[in-house]
Design a protein around this motif. Structure first.
Motif, mmCIF file in Angstrom:
data_model
loop_
_atom_site.group_PDB
_atom_site.id
_atom_site.type_symbol
_atom_site.label_atom_id
_atom_site.label_comp_id
_atom_site.label_asym_id
_atom_site.label_seq_id
_atom_site.Cartn_x
_atom_site.Cartn_y
_atom_site.Cartn_z
ATOM 1 N N GLN A 436 -36.685 21.868 -0.766
ATOM 2 C CA GLN A 436 -36.916 22.288 -2.144
ATOM 3 C C GLN A 436 -35.762 23.150 -2.651
ATOM 4 O OE1 GLN A 436 -40.890 23.997 -1.515
ATOM 5 N NE2 GLN A 436 -41.732 22.440 -2.874
ATOM 6 N N ARG A 437 -35.234 24.014 -1.790
ATOM 7 C CA ARG A 437 -34.109 24.853 -2.189
ATOM 8 C C ARG A 437 -32.926 24.016 -2.670
ATOM 9 N NH1 ARG A 437 -34.794 28.952 2.831
ATOM 10 N NH2 ARG A 437 -35.262 30.853 1.677
ATOM 11 N N ASN A 440 -34.686 20.833 -5.657
ATOM 12 C CA ASN A 440 -35.525 21.209 -6.797
ATOM 13 C C ASN A 440 -34.793 22.152 -7.751
ATOM 14 O OD1 ASN A 440 -37.417 19.752 -5.407
ATOM 15 N ND2 ASN A 440 -39.020 21.291 -5.496
ATOM 16 N N ASP A 464 -44.660 31.279 -1.498
ATOM 17 C CA ASP A 464 -43.686 30.235 -1.845
ATOM 18 C C ASP A 464 -43.344 30.248 -3.332
ATOM 19 O OD1 ASP A 464 -43.689 29.563 0.781
ATOM 20 O OD2 ASP A 464 -44.701 27.631 0.559
ATOM 21 N N SER A 468 -39.549 30.915 -4.865
ATOM 22 C CA SER A 468 -38.887 30.048 -5.847
ATOM 23 C C SER A 468 -38.396 30.852 -7.044
ATOM 24 C CB SER A 468 -39.853 28.943 -6.305
ATOM 25 O OG SER A 468 -40.893 29.448 -7.130
ATOM 26 N N TRP A 473 -35.120 28.157 -7.738
ATOM 27 C CA TRP A 473 -35.425 26.727 -7.686
ATOM 28 C C TRP A 473 -36.835 26.487 -8.209
ATOM 29 C CZ3 TRP A 473 -39.426 26.059 -4.152
ATOM 30 C CH2 TRP A 473 -39.527 26.995 -3.132
ATOM 31 N N PHE A 475 -40.644 25.155 -8.293
ATOM 32 C CA PHE A 475 -41.767 25.004 -7.380
ATOM 33 C C PHE A 475 -42.495 23.700 -7.645
ATOM 34 C CE2 PHE A 475 -46.237 25.819 -6.213
ATOM 35 C CZ PHE A 475 -46.075 26.225 -4.897
ATOM 36 N N ALA A 529 -42.269 24.543 -13.264
ATOM 37 C CA ALA A 529 -42.970 24.292 -12.007
ATOM 38 C C ALA A 529 -43.964 23.161 -12.211
ATOM 39 C CB ALA A 529 -43.677 25.556 -11.531
#
Length: 639
Positions: A436-437, A440, A464, A468, A473, A475, A529
């Motif tokens: 995700q880092r 996203n 989490d 984010s 980034w 979520f 998100a």
């Protein structure tokens, strides 16, 4: 292999971009997302008897201050309108759904489903058996045999407003004993196998965030055997055979992504992390993460903060240094060097995210770090070593993950990383977070799965989401209740550790809604998100719609998704889709014989839901009678 080698291998597998990202050197310390909600110009929603809309003034939810109200439309979905809900189905499909859902309520058929299917195969022969399955259970719950055969179903669902999340659902047909042996063998390292029988080590009782360590005699089978029992085949598992088999799984997932991108817009593909490498790596990495988090809790309890929510536990640096020095973990000067600059919040405290970041970027420290055993008081290494071959296996696993994520991004497809057994899940969630880092940054491409039947689901979600925000980034989450409540509870009772599951279904519902509220507030705040509400519970769907109305979240923004399994809850999926909400059917596919274990497992998992499907059967029967009375018994959908 030391943890330092693991981190360096991870970096090499991820390329230069990964190295710069994992180092977390540019973390944002704000507790709020920095992006402002952008005005959305919505196209008009087509009116039908499924949707009622009216103007309303709502407040966008902001976590620290109020924002101006905006005018939007409130949507009310009529889940009682069977004509609209089932207009994508011909009458034979409705009749099949009614009969199959009714059959699934009988315990004898569910308990003996495998034996009954084997008997049918012997009596009817292979071809007739496959035909019978396609007309009944396979046709109800499976999309087709391959990427081509599923396309008509995907197109039809899309025409009625429902997207597809594809899943190649081939599973091994194994007995419980065979499943246990395969899983245990894949979770033992070669170094462990070569150690003498009378050696000792700390035994890890592998439950997500609910662990215990005790001195145990090592055998050629890993400690995970203690916590599997009847639950081994209760969850979808890819058993490790060799690296070539993992490459085959990779190719299968790539084909699934390709099919999803070619057959629907903005589709999803589900992947299993255990398919991409030797689970022993996931097991050991989970042990590291759980030990590290438990150590933080131990330190928080020393400062009188043990009963706080995970995100609210903030350790005073001076007290932390004294505690670590007394424990003999390191000198005070060494500890001071760990928490410099970006590792300290403005208040001079350390929270769990700061603590976890030591594993990310301070690899030299984490490789030397000793963690106290809570029972014996002895200092122990954070991570055992890998052999050279296992190090290569681990690197190839990370490379396969990277290939999938890059290809999904190219194809415009989102990846949903499914939850798996709880003793693998800490590592799976952490590796998903690493993806995700990287991927996203502009839109959520990688979605993590959160199981809300776990007592610590809210802590996992809130941590989490906060990470984010800090790192900038986007979520992405899929919320599920979890299908293995009974098996997990039996496991806990058999092995003597704390039950990780919420005490009852109502507590799980409350946890689900609590997690959902937290994510929806994040969605409402930054408008970027994403969350998939993966639920067959009509009350949860209505609750989500209510919250979206209150927060001014329009379905046209494409921020909140809904998901149900193929063949179940069409009275929820299709009214939502026809009203303009992003909704997806989880579409499994694969050859008939190879998907039989999937169908067998789903029958066991969804036993309680099927018994409660009286409302769905009532709506199906109501629509069948309506068509009969109105001369529409030969109705066929037009699209």
């Amino acid at each position: 292999m030391s943890y330092a080698k693991y981190a360096r291998a991870f970096a090499r597998a991820r390329s230069d971009i990964l190295r710069s990202t994992v180092s977390s050197s540019h973390r944002l310390r704000s507790t709020l997302a920095s992006r402002n909600p952008a005005p959305v110009e919505e196209p008009p929603v087509e009116s039908s008897c499924t949707v009622v809309k009216k103007p309303a003034l709502v407040d966008l939810i902001n976590q620290t201050s109020t924002v101006p109200t905006t005018q939007t439309d409130m949507f009310y979905i009529d889940f009682e309108n069977t004509q609209e809900a089932y207009k994508s189905k011909d009458t034979l499909e409705l009749l099949r759904s009614f009969l199959i859902l009714k059959l699934c309520t009988y315990d004898f058929l569910v308990d003996k489903n495998k034996e009954l299917m084997d008997l049918c195969k012997k009596v009817l022969g292979q071809k007739m058996f496959e035909w019978l399955m396609k007309m009944t259970f396979y046709g109800q719950f499976v999309g087709g045999e391959d990427q081509e055969s599923i396309k008509p179903l995907v197109r039809k669902n899309r025409a009625f407003g429902v997207g597809s999340a594809l899943d190649y659902s081939v599973e091994e047909d194994l007995t419980q004993e065979e499943a246990e042996n395969k899983e245990m063998d894949s979770c033992v390292s070669q170094a462990d196998k070569e150690e003498p029988e009378d050696s000792h080590r700390l035994a890890y009782c592998p439950e997500h965030e609910c662990t215990r360590w005790s001195t145990a005699r090592r055998s050629t089978r890993p400690t995970v055997a203690l916590a599997t029992g009847a639950g081994v085949i209760s969850a979808r598992t890819y058993f490790y055979a060799n690296e070539a088999k993992c490459d085959h799984h990779l190719e299968t997932f790539l084909n699934c992504i390709r099919a999803s991108g070619g057959s629907s817009e903005d589709g999803f593909t589900a992947i299993k992390m255990t398919a991409l490498g030797r689970p022993q790596f996931l097991l050991q990495f989970s042990e590291v993460l759980v030990k590290w988090r438990q150590f933080f809790r131990f330190l928080a309890a020393q400062q009188g903060k043990g009963n706080m929510e995970a995100l609210k536990q903030k350790l005073e640096l001076e007290q932390l240094q004294e505690s670590l020095t007394k424990l003999g973990v390191a000198t005070k000067d060494d500890i001071q060097n760990w928490f410099t600059g970006e590792k300290l919040s403005s208040s001079g405290t350390i929270d769990l995210l700061d603590w976890n970041s030591l594993i990310n970027s301070r690899t030299r420290i984490s490789s030397l770090l000793l963690v106290p055993n809570m029972e014996t008081g002895q200092l122990e290494p954070l991570l055992n070593k890998f052999t050279e071959e296992e190090e290569q296996q681990m690197k190839r696993m990370l490379q396969r993950m990277d290939v999938l994520a890059k290809y999904a991004e190219e194809q415009g497809v989102r990846l949903m990383v499914d939850a798996e057994q709880t003793y693998f899940q800490p590592a799976i969630s952490r590796l998903t977070l690493e993806m995700q880092r990287i991927f996203n940054t502009h839109r959520p491409v990688i979605f993590n799965t959160y199981q809300c039947y776990l007592k610590e689901a809210y802590d996992n979600v809130s941590l989490d989401v906060e990470l984010s925000r800090r790192e900038g980034w986007l979520f992405g989450a899929k919320l599920v209740r979890g299908a293995y409540m009974d098996q997990e509870r039996r496991r806990a009772a058999e092995t003597g550790y704390e039950d990780p599951i919420n005490p009852d279904y109502e507590a799980t519902n409350r946890m689900y809604h609590r997690c959902l509220d937290y994510i929806l507030e994040e969605v409402g705040h930054n408008r970027q998100a994403n969350v998939m509400v993966a639920s067959h519970n009509e009350d949860t769907i209505k609750y989500t719609l209510q919250r979206m109305n209150e927060m001014g979240l329009s379905p046209r923004e494409g921020l909140v998704y809904f998901g149900q399994l193929l063949g179940m809850c069409d009275q929820i999926s299709f009214p939502l889709g026809q009203a303009g909400f992003p909704v997806y059917k989880y579409v499994p596919y694969g050859p008939v014989n190879e998907v039989i274990p999937y169908l067998s497992r789903r029958a066991q998992e969804n036993r309680s839901f099927m018994k409660g499907s009286q409302r769905e059967r009532h709506l199906l029967w109501t629509e069948l009678k309506r068509r009969l009375l109105n001369g529409q018994i030969l109705y066929r959908p037009v699209y």
